[in-house]
Design a protein around this motif. Structure first.
Motif, PDB file in Angstrom:
ATOM      1  N   ASP A 188      -8.567 -10.348   4.916  1.00  0.00           N
ATOM      2  CA  ASP A 188      -7.220 -10.722   5.343  1.00  0.00           C
ATOM      3  C   ASP A 188      -6.868 -10.018   6.647  1.00  0.00           C
ATOM      4  OD1 ASP A 188      -6.632 -12.393   3.229  1.00  0.00           O
ATOM      5  OD2 ASP A 188      -5.754 -10.798   1.995  1.00  0.00           O
ATOM      6  N   VAL A 189      -6.272 -10.767   7.575  1.00  0.00           N
ATOM      7  CA  VAL A 189      -5.755 -10.181   8.807  1.00  0.00           C
ATOM      8  C   VAL A 189      -4.473  -9.428   8.480  1.00  0.00           C
ATOM      9  CG1 VAL A 189      -4.704 -10.697  11.053  1.00  0.00           C
ATOM     10  CG2 VAL A 189      -6.749 -11.933  10.316  1.00  0.00           C
ATOM     11  N   VAL A 190      -4.329  -8.213   9.020  1.00  0.00           N
ATOM     12  CA  VAL A 190      -3.117  -7.425   8.774  1.00  0.00           C
ATOM     13  C   VAL A 190      -2.340  -7.280  10.076  1.00  0.00           C
ATOM     14  CG1 VAL A 190      -4.245  -6.159   6.906  1.00  0.00           C
ATOM     15  CG2 VAL A 190      -4.206  -5.170   9.210  1.00  0.00           C
ATOM     16  N   ALA A 191      -1.038  -7.089   9.929  1.00  0.00           N
ATOM     17  CA  ALA A 191      -0.194  -6.881  11.104  1.00  0.00           C
ATOM     18  C   ALA A 191      -0.146  -5.416  11.499  1.00  0.00           C
ATOM     19  CB  ALA A 191       1.223  -7.391  10.822  1.00  0.00           C
ATOM     20  N   ASN A 192      -0.325  -4.541  10.508  1.00  0.00           N
ATOM     21  CA  ASN A 192      -0.236  -3.104  10.757  1.00  0.00           C
ATOM     22  C   ASN A 192      -1.129  -2.371   9.752  1.00  0.00           C
ATOM     23  OD1 ASN A 192       0.805  -0.311  10.953  1.00  0.00           O
ATOM     24  ND2 ASN A 192       2.449  -1.244  12.152  1.00  0.00           N
ATOM     25  N   CYS A 193      -1.894  -1.403  10.237  1.00  0.00           N
ATOM     26  CA  CYS A 193      -2.810  -0.664   9.352  1.00  0.00           C
ATOM     27  C   CYS A 193      -2.137   0.522   8.655  1.00  0.00           C
ATOM     28  CB  CYS A 193      -4.011  -0.158  10.149  1.00  0.00           C
ATOM     29  SG  CYS A 193      -5.046  -1.470  10.824  1.00  0.00           S
ATOM     30  N   HIS A 194      -0.939   0.898   9.107  1.00  0.00           N
ATOM     31  CA  HIS A 194      -0.155   1.961   8.473  1.00  0.00           C
ATOM     32  C   HIS A 194      -0.950   3.262   8.268  1.00  0.00           C
ATOM     33  CE1 HIS A 194       3.033  -0.896   7.939  1.00  0.00           C
ATOM     34  NE2 HIS A 194       2.315  -1.664   7.156  1.00  0.00           N
ATOM     35  N   VAL A 239       0.853  -1.198   0.000  1.00  0.00           N
ATOM     36  CA  VAL A 239       0.000   0.000   0.000  1.00  0.00           C
ATOM     37  C   VAL A 239       0.885   1.244   0.000  1.00  0.00           C
ATOM     38  CG1 VAL A 239      -1.956  -1.093   1.158  1.00  0.00           C
ATOM     39  CG2 VAL A 239      -0.141  -0.046   2.528  1.00  0.00           C
ATOM     40  N   GLU A 240       0.379   2.311  -0.619  1.00  0.00           N
ATOM     41  CA  GLU A 240       1.087   3.590  -0.622  1.00  0.00           C
ATOM     42  C   GLU A 240       0.350   4.558   0.293  1.00  0.00           C
ATOM     43  OE1 GLU A 240       2.954   6.898  -3.718  1.00  0.00           O
ATOM     44  OE2 GLU A 240       1.352   5.552  -4.388  1.00  0.00           O
ATOM     45  N   VAL A 241       1.070   5.098   1.268  1.00  0.00           N
ATOM     46  CA  VAL A 241       0.483   6.029   2.226  1.00  0.00           C
ATOM     47  C   VAL A 241       1.438   7.211   2.416  1.00  0.00           C
ATOM     48  CG1 VAL A 241      -0.443   6.331   4.552  1.00  0.00           C
ATOM     49  CG2 VAL A 241      -0.610   4.094   3.432  1.00  0.00           C
ATOM     50  N   GLY A 242       0.961   8.398   2.107  1.00  0.00           N
ATOM     51  CA  GLY A 242       1.770   9.599   2.316  1.00  0.00           C
ATOM     52  C   GLY A 242       3.067   9.614   1.547  1.00  0.00           C
ATOM     53  N   ILE A 290      -3.893   3.817   7.503  1.00  0.00           N
ATOM     54  CA  ILE A 290      -4.989   3.785   6.530  1.00  0.00           C
ATOM     55  C   ILE A 290      -6.288   4.014   7.307  1.00  0.00           C
ATOM     56  CG2 ILE A 290      -6.241   2.293   4.904  1.00  0.00           C
ATOM     57  CD1 ILE A 290      -3.579   0.888   4.352  1.00  0.00           C
ATOM     58  N   PRO A 291      -7.260   4.737   6.770  1.00  0.00           N
ATOM     59  CA  PRO A 291      -8.511   4.989   7.502  1.00  0.00           C
ATOM     60  C   PRO A 291      -9.111   3.730   8.106  1.00  0.00           C
ATOM     61  CG  PRO A 291      -8.473   6.248   5.479  1.00  0.00           C
ATOM     62  CD  PRO A 291      -7.263   5.374   5.442  1.00  0.00           C
ATOM     63  N   GLN A 292      -9.545   3.846   9.364  1.00  0.00           N
ATOM     64  CA  GLN A 292     -10.077   2.695  10.091  1.00  0.00           C
ATOM     65  C   GLN A 292     -11.324   2.116   9.425  1.00  0.00           C
ATOM     66  OE1 GLN A 292     -10.267   3.377  14.275  1.00  0.00           O
ATOM     67  NE2 GLN A 292     -11.218   1.407  14.741  1.00  0.00           N
ATOM     68  N   SER A 293     -11.998   2.922   8.621  1.00  0.00           N
ATOM     69  CA  SER A 293     -13.205   2.450   7.933  1.00  0.00           C
ATOM     70  C   SER A 293     -12.906   1.319   6.955  1.00  0.00           C
ATOM     71  CB  SER A 293     -13.855   3.611   7.176  1.00  0.00           C
ATOM     72  OG  SER A 293     -12.960   4.157   6.203  1.00  0.00           O
ATOM     73  N   LYS A 294     -11.635   1.151   6.605  1.00  0.00           N
ATOM     74  CA  LYS A 294     -11.239   0.093   5.673  1.00  0.00           C
ATOM     75  C   LYS A 294     -11.048  -1.251   6.372  1.00  0.00           C
ATOM     76  CE  LYS A 294     -10.783   2.918   2.117  1.00  0.00           C
ATOM     77  NZ  LYS A 294     -11.636   2.836   0.902  1.00  0.00           N
ATOM     78  N   PHE A 295     -11.108  -1.226   7.717  1.00  0.00           N
ATOM     79  CA  PHE A 295     -10.822  -2.439   8.480  1.00  0.00           C
ATOM     80  C   PHE A 295     -11.947  -2.760   9.462  1.00  0.00           C
ATOM     81  CE2 PHE A 295      -6.806  -0.404   7.409  1.00  0.00           C
ATOM     82  CZ  PHE A 295      -6.090  -1.450   6.833  1.00  0.00           C
ATOM     83  N   GLU A 296     -11.937  -3.983   9.903  1.00  0.00           N
ATOM     84  CA  GLU A 296     -12.863  -4.424  10.940  1.00  0.00           C
ATOM     85  C   GLU A 296     -12.066  -5.093  12.037  1.00  0.00           C
ATOM     86  OE1 GLU A 296     -16.178  -7.869  11.218  1.00  0.00           O
ATOM     87  OE2 GLU A 296     -16.603  -6.316   9.716  1.00  0.00           O
ATOM     88  N   LYS A 297     -12.276  -4.650  13.274  1.00  0.00           N
ATOM     89  CA  LYS A 297     -11.559  -5.217  14.414  1.00  0.00           C
ATOM     90  C   LYS A 297     -12.337  -6.393  14.985  1.00  0.00           C
ATOM     91  CE  LYS A 297      -9.657  -3.884  18.931  1.00  0.00           C
ATOM     92  NZ  LYS A 297      -9.521  -2.775  19.900  1.00  0.00           N
ATOM     93  N   ARG A 298     -11.622  -7.475  15.299  1.00  0.00           N
ATOM     94  CA  ARG A 298     -12.286  -8.623  15.907  1.00  0.00           C
ATOM     95  C   ARG A 298     -11.326  -9.389  16.806  1.00  0.00           C
ATOM     96  NH1 ARG A 298     -11.372 -13.786  13.929  1.00  0.00           N
ATOM     97  NH2 ARG A 298     -10.244 -13.975  11.943  1.00  0.00           N
TER      98      ARG A 298
END
Length: 325
Positions: free
Chosen positions: A140-146, A79-82, A148-156
């Motif tokens: 997919d489970v990620v190790a780091n969200c870097h 992913v590209e961020v900043g 990226i807006p939290q709306s792109k992920f779901e916590k469980r």
């Protein structure tokens, strides 16, 4: 085993020595949460052959097991961020101005780990949390969200069975290339307060049950760092000012217990004497050119020679000789 004396104001956790202790010649890999950096750093400082957290800090079991068993990269997780490129399976310390540079770096890191595992005696895995973030688009489970807006992920919260299944797959992969490899699990004593106090306890409890069930395997053991912090050192004076991370005193205490568990009596005696050398090396003289200090330096060089039988002391020897006139 816990021993309580009515005259003491604490309950001390006494560890049992491992059946197969680790030696200075044994290759040891540490991986996982920031506590694995601490254990890895202590091992390296004390001259063990260690590869300490080479893939960066990772907290959840699924991501740790996936990285440790990987030979290749998931191309969909770049992913590209900043203006910088990252990979969702790796810590943010691994980044690049372009994707190709980052990809090359990460492949080299995975290759380094795989080659090290081939000759390793043990891998020390520190689990930090059972909570994970999943991408909503791929699950997919990620190790780091870097960031990226939290709306792109779901916590469980991870389930016990899926964590066990992930380790069984990893175990099969690694034992195929190194059948004698041993696994040492720890649960990080660092509390994830941002999840909530009750939620953190739930998360750590799941990790503890996981470690218990996995340690029924003869090639898997558990080191109770978490219990030492929570029940043995249960006082805020053993924490840093953030009231979350163990203090240097607590880290040293847990390291001492680790030695008692995984080092032979001979290795413990060597480490005790090596500690005296380390203290001498950190000495800062008032007059470096004085006769007394020059004699002190020569004495330390002679003492170093004793340790050359057990590990490489050339760096320390060079450091002392650089100061001699």
């Amino acid at each position: 085993m816990v021993i309580h004396n009515a005259n003491n104001f604490r309950t001390e956790l006494h560890v049992r020595p491992a059946k197969q202790p680790l030696g200075f010649d044994d290759n040891i890999l540490t991986i996982g949460s920031c506590f694995s950096d601490n254990i890895g750093g202590k091992l390296k400082e004390n001259k063990f052959s260690v590869l300490a957290n080479p893939l960066g800090t990772v907290y959840n079991p699924i991501s740790i097991f996936k990285l440790l068993g990987s030979e290749d990269l998931n191309a969909t997780k770049f992913v590209e961020v900043g203006g910088l490129w990252y990979h969702l399976d790796f810590h943010s310390q691994f980044n690049g101005r372009d994707r190709k540079t980052l990809e090359t770096l990460l492949r080299l890191k995975l290759q380094e780990v795989r080659e090290f595992v081939r000759t390793a005696k043990a891998v020390i895995i520190t689990l930090g949390t059972s909570f994970v973030y999943e991408r909503k688009d791929s699950r997919d489970v990620v190790a780091n969200c870097h960031k990226i807006p939290q709306s792109k992920f779901e916590k469980r919260l991870l389930g016990l069975d899926e964590m066990k299944a992930a380790f069984i797959e990893l175990r099969s992969t690694l034992l195929a290339i190194n059948p004698s490899l041993r696994f040492v699990f720890t649960v990080s004593p660092v509390r994830h307060i941002k999840d909530g106090i009750a939620e953190n306890q739930l998360s750590k409890s799941l990790l503890r049950v996981l470690c218990h069930e996995l340690s029924q395997d003869t090639q898997v053991s558990y080191f109770p760092a978490y219990e030492m912090m929570m029940d043995d050192l249960r006082d805020y004076r053993f924490y840093k000012t953030d009231m979350i991370h163990p203090s240097e005193m607590a880290e040293d205490y847990i390291w001492d217990k680790f030695q008692l568990t995984y080092m032979s009596e001979q290795s413990q005696r060597i480490l005790m004497e090596w500690g005296k050398i380390q203290a001498a090396l950190s000495h800062r003289p008032f007059n470096p050119k004085s006769e007394n200090h020059q004699k002190f330096l020569k004495d330390q060089v002679k003492k170093l020679d004793v340790f050359s039988e057990y590990f490489d002391i050339e760096e320390e020897r060079a450091f002392l000789k650089k100061q001699m006139i």
